[in-house]
Enzyme design. Structure first.
Site, PDB file in Angstrom:
ATOM      1  CB  CYS A   1      -0.866   0.177   1.243  1.00 51.44           C
ATOM      2  SG  CYS A   1       0.017   0.442   2.561  1.00 51.44           S
TER       3      CYS A   1
ATOM      4  CG  HIS B   1      17.256 -12.916  12.405  1.00 54.21           C
ATOM      5  ND1 HIS B   1      18.197 -11.854  12.692  1.00 54.21           N
ATOM      6  CD2 HIS B   1      18.481 -13.677  11.460  1.00 54.21           C
ATOM      7  CE1 HIS B   1      19.470 -12.084  12.483  1.00 54.21           C
ATOM      8  NE2 HIS B   1      19.680 -12.978  11.688  1.00 54.21           N
TER       9      HIS B   1
END
Length: 155
Positions: A72, A105
């Site tokens: 967006c 991670h």
């Protein structure tokens, strides 16, 4: 290694501000031979990002699609919406290094891009890094396991 699964399509969604970038990414995915499912929007006409983010998130959460790519204007609104879903870990990334860390991670399963703040070339590099970075597991898995609210033991 590539995180895509042979039997899964990439889930994609955007609002009007992300529409042009989504089209550019889809063209790149077509050239690379990656399959995707577009949850909308289908034009640059003003619209509301939750209308497209929720169906995409449900598809990632259910395993119908993996991973997801969403955008967006700032990336914030669509990321907030996606992350309301317990099985979604949407990461807002504006550099390749953030995308690498989000995968390695955090085992991010949806990449979110701020369409009004990055160039197409940068976005394509970020997508490439996201799709080609594996989750490291190990100590990171323990943290991922603590993200869902269900079963959370707050101290």
């Amino acid at each position: 290694m590539n995180i895509l699964k042979a039997d899964k399509k990439i889930g994609m969604c955007s609002d009007h501000a992300g529409f042009d970038l989504k089209c550019a990414i889809q063209n790149w995915l077509d050239v690379k031979g990656y399959a995707y499912k577009d949850f909308g929007t289908d034009s640059a006409e003003s619209c509301d990002y939750p209308d497209f983010a929720h169906p995409c998130a449900l598809a990632v959460e259910s395993g119908e699609c993996y991973p997801g790519i969403a955008m967006c204007g700032s990336g914030n609104g669509i990321a907030m919406t996606l992350n309301k879903h317990q099985g979604v870990r949407a990461a807002l990334c504006w550099t390749p290094e953030l995308a690498r860390l989000a995968r390695a991670h955090n085992d991010a399963n949806v990449l979110v891009l701020p369409a009004r703040f990055i160039a197409v070339e940068a976005a394509l590099e970020i997508v490439d890094v996201f799709l080609n970075t594996d989750f490291e597991g190990g100590r990171h898995q323990r943290r991922i396991d603590k993200i869902p609210v269900e079963g959370c033991v707050c101290k």
